[in-house]
Motif scaffolding. Structure first.
Motif, PDB file in Angstrom:
ATOM      1  N   ILE A 216       0.858  -1.190   0.000  1.00  0.00           N
ATOM      2  CA  ILE A 216       0.000   0.000   0.000  1.00  0.00           C
ATOM      3  C   ILE A 216       0.893   1.238   0.000  1.00  0.00           C
ATOM      4  N   ASN A 217       0.806   2.010  -1.068  1.00  0.00           N
ATOM      5  CA  ASN A 217       1.654   3.178  -1.259  1.00  0.00           C
ATOM      6  C   ASN A 217       0.951   4.414  -0.720  1.00  0.00           C
ATOM      7  N   ALA A 218       1.286   4.777   0.529  1.00  0.00           N
ATOM      8  CA  ALA A 218       0.720   5.962   1.176  1.00  0.00           C
ATOM      9  C   ALA A 218       1.853   6.918   1.533  1.00  0.00           C
ATOM     10  N   ALA A 219       2.780   7.093   0.604  1.00  0.00           N
ATOM     11  CA  ALA A 219       4.027   7.802   0.880  1.00  0.00           C
ATOM     12  C   ALA A 219       3.979   9.290   0.594  1.00  0.00           C
ATOM     13  N   GLY A 220       2.791   9.866   0.407  1.00  0.00           N
ATOM     14  CA  GLY A 220       2.682  11.316   0.256  1.00  0.00           C
ATOM     15  C   GLY A 220       3.517  11.839  -0.896  1.00  0.00           C
ATOM     16  N   PRO A 221       4.378  12.838  -0.662  1.00  0.00           N
ATOM     17  CA  PRO A 221       5.188  13.410  -1.742  1.00  0.00           C
ATOM     18  C   PRO A 221       6.096  12.394  -2.433  1.00  0.00           C
ATOM     19  N   TRP A 222       6.397  11.314  -1.729  1.00  0.00           N
ATOM     20  CA  TRP A 222       7.295  10.292  -2.261  1.00  0.00           C
ATOM     21  C   TRP A 222       6.544   9.151  -2.957  1.00  0.00           C
ATOM     22  N   ALA A 223       5.244   9.286  -3.182  1.00  0.00           N
ATOM     23  CA  ALA A 223       4.459   8.176  -3.724  1.00  0.00           C
ATOM     24  C   ALA A 223       4.941   7.741  -5.109  1.00  0.00           C
ATOM     25  N   ASP A 224       5.269   8.688  -5.976  1.00  0.00           N
ATOM     26  CA  ASP A 224       5.788   8.308  -7.291  1.00  0.00           C
ATOM     27  C   ASP A 224       7.157   7.647  -7.178  1.00  0.00           C
ATOM     28  N   ASP A 225       7.978   8.089  -6.230  1.00  0.00           N
ATOM     29  CA  ASP A 225       9.288   7.472  -6.030  1.00  0.00           C
ATOM     30  C   ASP A 225       9.143   6.022  -5.579  1.00  0.00           C
ATOM     31  N   ILE A 226       8.184   5.764  -4.703  1.00  0.00           N
ATOM     32  CA  ILE A 226       7.924   4.392  -4.257  1.00  0.00           C
ATOM     33  C   ILE A 226       7.458   3.545  -5.437  1.00  0.00           C
TER      34      ILE A 226
END
Length: 357
Positions: free
Chosen positions: A182-192
């Motif tokens: 689950i990608n909930a990485a905020g500003p880093w979501a595209d990086d994840i």
């Protein structure tokens, strides 16, 4: 092998962990040494049901009852002030937010330091509420832990590998295997997403700053509403014993631990001072956060259409807290192949990652 691995410890990640923990073994990874370190710790903390586009507003409406039951809402009110020369913007915002224009005399009762020589139009709604963001974070973390979830700090993701049964995620000190990521990485979501070999969706972090001021002339601000300029160039609100003023900027930037730009703060305070009768005496502190937007300004919720065991929970923009109950519930439903009773199929489709493919 765990069932669900959540990346990100802000309001998105913690609300997701609370929804998924009853469904199976759940672990949350936060890169920092505290939860809500970035955007979630720097929220304006306000709920307005008609704030955002139609898709966001549908999530707001679907979230409101749970926020009330949680005890996260308290009355605040919102006053829109129209600076001279911005009458068109004022009319547009009144229609968009469905608020009522009021006489200046009434507005001045609500906000005594309003400048009559600069403010030409005013509108007000009592349907704006303070959001207890700390209560929300603690409630979701308590619920997640109560259902057996592990919430881990200091776990910055360094590598993601696709494996037969799901995903292998490596941090500096540990590795985690999970069926669902689950990608909930905020500003880093595209990086994840890139790390996982998933196509990024164009999420853009935008900086917004805040200045903390003492009460204007030492006045009691406890009953003052939130104040927004119809020109969209500043807003202000009480926060405990302080008065907060934001330049309301949206500056595109790379993901990072944001800080306030002194010139941006000064320019915003200058615009604010032009609309009030009490000048700014000093700035007690300032800070900034990154609000992360999808290209169409709506949240991204659901399985990636190419890698369905990779769930997107991103693009919250400035709406993360006020949409969290409905958004996290929808994510859990979609992960289990179920439909939402609270949101229309059109809204669900407008939130899906598939809309970018």
């Amino acid at each position: 092998m765990i069932d669900f691995l959540v990346i990100g410890g802000g309001i998105a990640g913690t609300s997701a962990a609370a929804m998924f923990a009853p469904l199976g073994t759940t672990t949350l990874l936060e890169a920092e040494n505290t939860f809500a370190h970035h955007a979630s710790g720097r929220s304006a903390a306000i709920f307005v049901e008609d704030y955002g586009n139609d898709v966001v507003c549908a999530l707001n409406t679907a979230s409101m009852a749970e926020l009330q039951d949680m005890g996260a809402l308290s009355a605040r009110g919102l006053l829109m002030v129209g600076p001279r020369g911005h009458e068109v913007e004022f009319d547009g915002e009144v229609r968009l937010m469905q608020i009522e224009e009021i006489p200046f005399s009434q507005a001045q009762t609500l906000f005594p330091i309003l400048n009559p020589t600069r403010c030409t139009r005013t509108a007000y709604t009592d349907q704006a509420f303070d959001l207890d963001t700390d209560l929300m974070m603690q409630s979701y973390m308590r619920a997640a832990r109560g259902d057996g979830a592990d919430l881990c700090l200091d776990q910055k993701v360094e590598k993601i590998t696709k494996i037969t049964q799901g995903w292998m995620v490596e941090t500096k000190t540990d590795s985690f295997s999970a069926h669902i990521l689950i990608n909930a990485a905020g500003p880093w979501a595209d990086d994840i997403a890139k790390m996982a070999g998933v196509v990024p969706l164009g999420i853009q972090p935008m900086r917004r700053s805040m200045a903390q001021l003492p009460p204007p002339n030492g006045q009691n601000m406890s009953d003052w509403p939130m104040i927004i300029s119809s020109a969209g160039d500043w807003y202000a609100r009480p926060s405990g014993a302080s008065w907060l003023v934001s330049p309301s900027e949206a500056v595109p930037c790379e993901p990072h631990d944001a800080w306030a730009n002194d010139m941006t703060i000064a320019e915003g305070l200058s615009r604010y001072e032009g609309m009030v009768t009490v000048p700014v005496s000093r700035v007690q502190s300032s800070w900034a956060g990154l609000r992360s937007f999808a290209p169409d300004q709506s949240l991204i919720i659901g399985p990636d259409p190419i890698s369905p065991d990779f769930l997107w929970f991103a693009g919250q923009g400035g709406y993360g807290f006020q949409t969290a109950p409905a958004a996290a519930t929808l994510l859990a439903l979609l992960a289990n192949g179920r439909e939402s009773d609270a949101l229309s199929p059109e809204t669900v489709a407008a939130l899906s990652p598939a809309r970018f493919h």
